[in-house]
Design a protein around this motif. Structure first.
Motif, PDB file in Angstrom:
ATOM      1  N   PHE A   1     -13.911  35.609 -28.786  1.00  0.00           N
ATOM      2  CA  PHE A   1     -12.847  35.254 -27.607  1.00  0.00           C
ATOM      3  C   PHE A   1     -13.230  36.081 -26.389  1.00  0.00           C
ATOM      4  O   PHE A   1     -12.606  35.155 -25.403  1.00  0.00           O
ATOM      5  N   LEU A   2     -13.763  37.033 -26.345  1.00  0.00           N
ATOM      6  CA  LEU A   2     -13.836  37.523 -24.846  1.00  0.00           C
ATOM      7  C   LEU A   2     -15.131  37.270 -24.333  1.00  0.00           C
ATOM      8  O   LEU A   2     -15.328  37.163 -23.114  1.00  0.00           O
ATOM      9  N   GLY A   3     -16.140  37.458 -24.987  1.00  0.00           N
ATOM     10  CA  GLY A   3     -17.619  37.393 -24.481  1.00  0.00           C
ATOM     11  C   GLY A   3     -17.827  35.858 -23.701  1.00  0.00           C
ATOM     12  O   GLY A   3     -18.361  35.772 -22.958  1.00  0.00           O
ATOM     13  N   PRO A   4     -17.665  34.923 -24.438  1.00  0.00           N
ATOM     14  CA  PRO A   4     -17.814  33.430 -23.860  1.00  0.00           C
ATOM     15  C   PRO A   4     -17.085  33.189 -22.524  1.00  0.00           C
ATOM     16  O   PRO A   4     -17.937  32.770 -21.769  1.00  0.00           O
ATOM     17  N   PRO A   5     -15.950  33.378 -22.651  1.00  0.00           N
ATOM     18  CA  PRO A   5     -15.408  33.128 -21.185  1.00  0.00           C
ATOM     19  C   PRO A   5     -15.855  33.957 -20.013  1.00  0.00           C
ATOM     20  O   PRO A   5     -16.116  33.575 -19.038  1.00  0.00           O
ATOM     21  N   LEU A   6     -16.121  35.270 -20.393  1.00  0.00           N
ATOM     22  CA  LEU A   6     -16.555  35.925 -19.480  1.00  0.00           C
ATOM     23  C   LEU A   6     -17.674  35.726 -19.068  1.00  0.00           C
ATOM     24  O   LEU A   6     -18.288  35.905 -18.006  1.00  0.00           O
ATOM     25  N   ALA A   7     -18.799  35.389 -19.955  1.00  0.00           N
ATOM     26  CA  ALA A   7     -20.166  34.924 -19.607  1.00  0.00           C
ATOM     27  C   ALA A   7     -20.138  33.669 -18.536  1.00  0.00           C
ATOM     28  O   ALA A   7     -20.514  33.655 -17.655  1.00  0.00           O
ATOM     29  N   GLY A   8     -19.058  32.691 -19.080  1.00  0.00           N
ATOM     30  CA  GLY A   8     -18.896  31.548 -17.828  1.00  0.00           C
ATOM     31  C   GLY A   8     -18.532  32.045 -16.828  1.00  0.00           C
ATOM     32  O   GLY A   8     -19.070  31.432 -15.688  1.00  0.00           O
ATOM     33  N   LEU A   9     -17.667  33.029 -16.461  1.00  0.00           N
ATOM     34  CA  LEU A   9     -17.198  33.425 -15.222  1.00  0.00           C
ATOM     35  C   LEU A   9     -18.513  33.991 -14.645  1.00  0.00           C
ATOM     36  O   LEU A   9     -18.871  33.911 -13.149  1.00  0.00           O
ATOM     37  N   LEU A  10     -19.203  34.935 -15.267  1.00  0.00           N
ATOM     38  CA  LEU A  10     -20.226  35.887 -14.562  1.00  0.00           C
ATOM     39  C   LEU A  10     -21.394  34.716 -14.337  1.00  0.00           C
ATOM     40  O   LEU A  10     -22.099  34.991 -13.177  1.00  0.00           O
ATOM     41  N   VAL A  11     -21.849  33.999 -15.065  1.00  0.00           N
ATOM     42  CA  VAL A  11     -23.025  32.869 -14.527  1.00  0.00           C
ATOM     43  C   VAL A  11     -22.493  32.239 -13.491  1.00  0.00           C
ATOM     44  O   VAL A  11     -23.156  31.910 -12.535  1.00  0.00           O
ATOM     45  N   ALA A  12     -20.982  31.976 -13.114  1.00  0.00           N
ATOM     46  CA  ALA A  12     -20.670  31.174 -12.239  1.00  0.00           C
ATOM     47  C   ALA A  12     -20.708  31.831 -10.665  1.00  0.00           C
ATOM     48  O   ALA A  12     -21.013  31.431  -9.708  1.00  0.00           O
ATOM     49  N   ALA A  13     -20.394  33.322 -11.295  1.00  0.00           N
ATOM     50  CA  ALA A  13     -20.657  34.401 -10.092  1.00  0.00           C
ATOM     51  C   ALA A  13     -22.224  34.685  -9.500  1.00  0.00           C
ATOM     52  O   ALA A  13     -22.580  34.758  -8.509  1.00  0.00           O
ATOM     53  N   GLY A  14     -23.211  34.175 -10.486  1.00  0.00           N
ATOM     54  CA  GLY A  14     -24.596  34.479 -10.245  1.00  0.00           C
ATOM     55  C   GLY A  14     -25.245  35.112 -11.418  1.00  0.00           C
ATOM     56  O   GLY A  14     -24.592  35.860 -12.117  1.00  0.00           O
ATOM     57  N   ALA A  15     -26.511  34.565 -11.611  1.00  0.00           N
ATOM     58  CA  ALA A  15     -27.393  34.939 -12.847  1.00  0.00           C
ATOM     59  C   ALA A  15     -27.373  36.463 -12.862  1.00  0.00           C
ATOM     60  O   ALA A  15     -27.550  37.205 -14.174  1.00  0.00           O
ATOM     61  N   LEU A  16     -27.725  37.087 -11.803  1.00  0.00           N
ATOM     62  CA  LEU A  16     -27.521  38.655 -11.927  1.00  0.00           C
ATOM     63  C   LEU A  16     -26.361  39.259 -12.227  1.00  0.00           C
ATOM     64  O   LEU A  16     -26.791  40.282 -13.296  1.00  0.00           O
ATOM     65  N   ALA A  17     -25.377  38.995 -12.008  1.00  0.00           N
ATOM     66  CA  ALA A  17     -24.067  39.319 -12.305  1.00  0.00           C
ATOM     67  C   ALA A  17     -24.004  39.450 -13.974  1.00  0.00           C
ATOM     68  O   ALA A  17     -23.468  40.183 -14.897  1.00  0.00           O
ATOM     69  N   SER A  18     -24.680  38.026 -14.613  1.00  0.00           N
ATOM     70  CA  SER A  18     -24.300  37.689 -15.940  1.00  0.00           C
ATOM     71  C   SER A  18     -25.428  38.552 -16.732  1.00  0.00           C
ATOM     72  O   SER A  18     -25.451  38.699 -18.013  1.00  0.00           O
ATOM     73  N   PHE A  19     -26.340  39.194 -15.966  1.00  0.00           N
ATOM     74  CA  PHE A  19     -27.230  40.374 -16.956  1.00  0.00           C
ATOM     75  C   PHE A  19     -27.034  41.771 -16.827  1.00  0.00           C
ATOM     76  O   PHE A  19     -27.070  42.476 -17.298  1.00  0.00           O
ATOM     77  N   VAL A  20     -26.446  42.221 -15.418  1.00  0.00           N
ATOM     78  CA  VAL A  20     -26.003  43.457 -15.040  1.00  0.00           C
ATOM     79  C   VAL A  20     -24.811  43.731 -15.977  1.00  0.00           C
ATOM     80  O   VAL A  20     -24.901  44.972 -16.401  1.00  0.00           O
TER      81      VAL A  20
END
Length: 409
Positions: A150-169
């Motif tokens: 429930f939380l991981g997938p939408p959060l990942a989508g938001l982070l990737v939209a913000a940039g690859a760096l944010a999605s791994f940090v």
């Protein structure tokens, strides 16, 4: 009702944070990879890279879980995962990331996951009483499901939209936070010194063989592992080809991609409800009947697309199946923890996972072949029937559990 205790809830918090990090990472990985390659094979291979360590390293991870302090091993695994993501973030920031870097990190994270997950399931009986295992496991599964689905997938989508760096940090930071919570769980969590005395330390290979022998010689544990393996075969066969039945104007259901994704969340919703109801169902129905009803509900879930194209009917069946499956899972995991001596629990857990998950690739292949030969509805009906046949195993399980003293708690 006896409280689960502060140490358990700190473990619960650490597990929730770890699973949230895991959920973000596994969804962000292919989303970032799309910017590096458009090859479907390479993109799909990332999932294999994360899962392959379970086939290669599950048994050694179980042996290590029975040799080391399990809390220390979990801390080490999360330190390693955070470090790996920091390296990946560095390659992204320096603009030197490649698909092969993603593969290497995904595989390494998968190795650490085998250690963390095996120890996490093995440490629970060291924190709560035997009569609390079903409740403790249910709460942990609820946290895991909520974070991952429930939380991981939408959060990942938001982070990737913000940039690859944010999605791994971000997942690296979550794993560090999980380490902080786990540091607050005090005490030693080395396996208890049960078992026959030895003149000299055993080899890792001998330890693995001991775990294999224990599971295969125990009728209850063997039956559970076989049943879960058969169900995972059937479940993977259905969901590997369900998209062909459900998505697109030429499909039987004619759903959009968004509607299909929403329908699939029914399984997660049901699983969340089932994780909270496991202890109650076990108390009211008994272990064997709870497991049996779980497989019946799962069979209904797999078979409903064969007889209905109404997304609301199929979605409702998914909720029912997800709930039944999770209730059964809570009972089976708790039963395995009760029946297995602490000094063998890591190895038995890893053997079970290898058997239970090893059928999934076979199920995916079988689903594709059956769908091509017999058609999609026949494939769904066949796998539903196979799942319902597991009731024969439940009868065998009920006979085996009856009279076992260490099942009484």
């Amino acid at each position: 009702m006896v409280a689960l205790g502060g140490a358990y809830w700190r473990l619960w918090l650490s597990s929730a944070l770890s699973n949230l990090a895991d959920g973000v990472f596994k969804v962000a990985l292919p989303l970032v990879a799309v910017g590096l390659t458009r090859s479907p094979t390479l993109i799909a291979g990332l999932t294999l890279a994360v899962r392959l360590p379970w086939l290669l390293f599950a048994l050694p991870a179980g042996a290590l879980a029975d040799r080391l302090d399990r809390r220390h091993a979990m801390l080490g695994a999360n330190f390693a995962r955070a470090g790996l993501l920091a390296v990946l973030a560095l390659t992204v920031s320096l603009d030197i990331a490649s698909i092969w870097v993603l593969y290497a990190i995904a595989f390494a994270v998968g190795i650490t996951e085998t250690i963390y997950d095996t120890c996490a399931q093995s440490i629970v009986p060291q924190l709560v009483g035997r009569d609390q295992l079903s409740r403790a496991n249910g709460r942990l599964f609820a946290a895991e499901l909520t974070a991952n689905e429930f939380l991981g997938p939408p959060l990942a989508g938001l982070l990737v939209a913000a940039g690859a760096l944010a999605s791994f940090v971000t997942p690296a930071g979550l794993w560090l936070a999980a380490i902080g919570a786990l540091f607050l769980v005090r005490g030693s969590f080395r396996p208890s010194g049960e078992g026959p005395p030895r003149d000299r330390p055993s080899s890792l290979r001998a330890d693995i063989a001991e775990g294999l022998r224990f599971l295969f010689r125990d009728r209850v544990l063997r039956t559970i592992s076989v049943m879960v393996g058969v169900f995972n075969f059937a479940d993977t066969a259905v969901f590997a080809v369900l998209v062909l039945h459900a998505v697109g104007p030429g499909s039987a259901m004619g759903l959009s991609e968004q509607a299909f994704g929403l329908m699939l969340t029914g399984v997660a919703v049901g699983g969340l409800l089932g994780s909270l109801a496991g202890e109650w169902a076990e108390r009211v129905l008994g272990r064997a009947w709870t497991i049996g009803l779980g497989f019946v509900a799962s069979g209904v879930m797999l078979g409903t697309p064969a007889v209905s194209t109404d997304p609301y009917v199929v979605g409702a069946a998914f909720v029912l199946g997800g709930a039944g499956l999770m209730v059964a899972n809570v009972v089976m995991v708790s039963l395995r923890q009760r029946l297995t001596p602490d000094h063998l629990l890591g190895r038995v857990n890893s053997v079970h996972r290898l058997l239970a998950w090893g059928t999934m690739p076979l199920g995916a292949a079988a689903g594709g072949l059956l769908a091509q030969w017999l058609g999609l509805p026949a494939t769904f009906a066949t796998m539903a029937a196979l799942t319902l046949l597991l009731l024969l195993g439940v009868v065998r399980l009920r006979q085996s559990v009856a009279g076992r003293r260490n099942c009484a708690a």
